[in-house]
Design a protein around this motif. Structure first.
Motif, PDB file in Angstrom:
ATOM      1  N   LEU A  45      35.855  46.693  16.979  1.00 44.70           N
ATOM      2  CA  LEU A  45      37.317  46.655  16.852  1.00 44.70           C
ATOM      3  C   LEU A  45      37.877  45.369  17.444  1.00 44.70           C
ATOM      4  CD1 LEU A  45      38.067  50.404  17.567  1.00 44.70           C
ATOM      5  CD2 LEU A  45      38.534  49.196  15.422  1.00 44.70           C
ATOM      6  N   GLY A  57      39.865  50.993  12.183  1.00 41.84           N
ATOM      7  CA  GLY A  57      39.755  52.186  13.032  1.00 41.84           C
ATOM      8  C   GLY A  57      40.663  53.333  12.633  1.00 41.84           C
ATOM      9  N   ALA A 100      32.444  51.593  19.884  1.00 39.31           N
ATOM     10  CA  ALA A 100      33.560  51.449  18.942  1.00 39.31           C
ATOM     11  C   ALA A 100      34.366  50.188  19.225  1.00 39.31           C
ATOM     12  CB  ALA A 100      34.472  52.671  19.043  1.00 39.31           C
TER      13      ALA A 100
END
Ligand code: ADP
Ligand code: MG
Length: 206
Positions: free
Chosen positions: A83, A121, A79
């Motif tokens: 990001l 996100g 993730a």
């Protein structure tokens, strides 16, 4: 130091160094509430970014950050890679085509980067993510009278924001699968964001 191509390049080199140096710590934090790969992800991504920065000339600070963003997005599976990629891409867009950036322009770039991270996100402050380090740091920069102060206060705010994630229950990312059991652990992504600010203060601060 002025915010320009060379100092942003130095910032990214220092951040890569921090990710290598603190790789084990970030792995340990992510092992407690995730899958244990945050340190290896960030170290691998930033190593790749440095390779790409070394192999091509960067026209300006915006181009440096775009190169780093692309490297992170293409080499980091987790993730945080995309990001951080979004953070740097948005910041790079805000700095593109400028030779030197003043405090207002620099803070605006951080604000854009933060907005990008939140758009992508969907994390809010209190969700136990990197956003908990970014929000107080960008807010602190906005109140500062000059760049040196802005960077110093941002480092302090990011450090406090990171520590404040310890009692939080995660509501985004892998750690959210743990629910209440995520409480009592510091968020790995907030921690790497603290190192991002620390390297910025070293490269761009007084
Ligand atoms: P993964 O969770 O896919 O294994 P990493 O371990 O590299 O990826 O990164 C985990 C970090 O990513 C978390 O500690 C958190 O700070 C950050 N993160 C995860 N999901 C989000 C999100 N939706 N918004 C902001 N940050 C997030
Ligand atoms: Mg992980």
């Amino acid at each position: 130091m002025p915010v320009n191509r060379d100092t942003v390049l130095d910032w990214m080199r220092r951040f890569a160094g921090e990710m290598a140096e603190h790789r084990a710590e970030l792995v340990r934090l992510d092992t407690a509430i995730g899958d244990g790969d945050h340190g290896t992800n960030m170290d691998r991504g930033m190593r790749k970014a440095l390779e790409r920065l070394d192999s091509a000339d960067q026209a300006d600070a915006g181009a440096v950050l775009k190169t780093v963003a692309m490297a992170l997005v293409s080499t980091v599976g987790g993730a945080a890679g995309p990001l951080y990629g979004t953070l740097f891409l948005q910041m790079g867009g805000a700095l593109a085509g400028r030779d030197e950036v003043d405090l207002d322009g620099y803070v605006e770039a951080w604000r854009k980067g933060l907005q990008g991270v939140q758009t992508r996100g969907k994390a809010e402050p209190g969700d136990k993510t990197m956003v908990d380090a970014l929000v107080p740091a960008v807010d602190a920069m906005e109140r500062a009278p000059d760049l040196d102060t802005a960077l110093k206060e941002a480092v302090d705010a990011a450090e406090r924001g990171t520590r404040d994630t310890i009692p939080m229950v995660a509501r985004k990312g892998r750690a959210s699968y743990l629910g209440e059991r995520s409480r009592g652990h510091q968020d790995p992504g907030a921690t790497s964001t603290y190192y991002l600010y620390r390297s910025a203060a070293e490269a761009l601060g007084g």
